[in-house]
Motif scaffolding. Structure first.
Motif: not given
Ligand code: PLP
Length: 355
Positions: A14-20, A30-35, A50-51, A71-77
């Protein structure tokens, strides 16, 4: 659990994919999509790894869970609110909302909020699911800008065929018609656009599937050299062995017949675990690290595999249904679907471990 099936979630992957993903769109946030419960991986299990600059998801429940975990950062619906009643919760939990329809602007205008909300104004790029037509965007943007309940407005669009350059270019022309002259940040790119169409990156990218190590096109070959790694491995064991004679049938519907004398392994995994029932004879699967194939119909709790390429296989041999060795994209393709669907469909009865 005594049944040998288990899904493993690999945090290092996961960490590697986020870095890629970060590296491929280095100039963008970057928004990490976790729907969909982080594409079936479990939002609780993966969010810390995935932060990024924010999390994008659909359910208010998942948004609140992230807030409650700290988590205090942005969350997008991504689909915004479904009913005006939800606005007090968006206010309380400080959620960024997509606005894709006229009624949502009206609801925002008349809501009583403690502070303005950030808004993603959705443009219909030609996909014709959600969003304002290009000619209606400027007006919608101006009205949102004028509302006391609205903070920063970002322009968002989505691609119907992010893997297809021609289609992305056509969508970009449509999007440009809507956003021309509007001084606002933009967010267009899903995983495919992020990987393959840098002109779409703009201010915020929104990768989902690549974070989990599967291909946005459905073809593993398209990401084989990208540095992305499968995150979920689904494993089980051989729980039975049959020695077939030529012509013997296997499984429901007797839809596979041995062409010759053949050893068959019975694996503790079926469609009630999330393995696709439509996976045809020939679907790749690994036994003791050797690639072989599924034969016969997938049952609710079992599948049958050809042990011809792995004569050493025995009761208790390890089976990989998908993961590092057997790509989820290849299993999905054999079942006429995409990796997205298989991940999301991992059944609740499968125990999950995180490594
Ligand atoms: C699901 C989704 C994404 C992520 O798509 P991937 O193909 O998984 O990268 C991005 N944007 C929106 C609006 C989505 O619904």
């Amino acid at each position: 659990m005594t049944r040998p099936i288990v899904a493993t979630i690999n945090r290092a992957a996961l960490r590697q994919n986020l870095a890629v993903a970060r590296q491929a769109a280095a100039g963008s946030r970057l928004w990490s999509v976790v729907k969909a419960n982080a594409y079936g991986h479990g939002i609780e299990r993966v969010w810390q790894t995935l932060q990024s600059d924010g999390f994008a998801l659909l359910n208010l429940e998942e948004a609140i869970l992230l807030r409650e975990r700290g988590w205090q950062g942005p969350i997008l619906l991504l689909e915004g609110f479904f009913h005006p009643d939800e606005l007090p919760l968006l206010d309380r939990y400080r959620l960024t909302t997509s606005v894709h329809s006229e009624w949502q602007i009206k609801a925002l205008a008349s809501a009583r909020l403690s502070a303005p909300l950030a808004v993603y104004l959705k443009i219909n790029s030609g996909m014709n699911r959600l969003g304002f037509r290009p000619e209606a965007v400027k007006d919608a943007w101006q009205r949102l800008q004028g509302l006391a309940n609205v903070d920063e407005v970002t322009l968002m669009a989505h691609f119907a065929e992010g893997e297809n350059a021609q289609s992305v270019n056509a969508a970009m022309v449509t999007i440009e018609k809507g956003v021309a002259g509007i001084p606002a940040a933009r967010s267009l790119a899903n995983s495919a656009a992020l990987l393959w169409h840098p002109q779409t990156h703009h201010d915020w990218v929104r990768p989902g599937i690549i974070l989990y190590g599967a291909s946005p096109s459905g073809m593993w070959a398209d990401i084989a050299d990208s540095g992305l790694r499968p995150v979920m491995t689904l494993r089980s064991e051989i729980i039975g062995i049959q020695q077939l004679k030529r012509g013997d049938a296997v499984g429901y519907g007797a839809c596979y017949h041995a062409e010759t004398g053949q050893r068959i392994g019975v694996v503790a995994c079926g469609y009630a675990d999330g393995y696709p029932r439509l996976a045809a004879t020939g679907t790749p699967i690994a036994v003791d690290g050797v690639i072989t194939r599924v034969v016969g119909r997938v049952s609710m709790d079992m599948i049958t595999v050809d042990l011809t390429p792995c004569p050493q296989a025995t009761l208790g041999s390890r089976v990989e249904l998908w993961g590092e060795q057997v790509k989820i994209d290849d299993v999905a393709a054999a079942a006429g679907t995409v990796g997205y669907e298989l991940m999301c469909a991992l059944a609740p009865r499968v125990p999950v471990e995180v490594i």
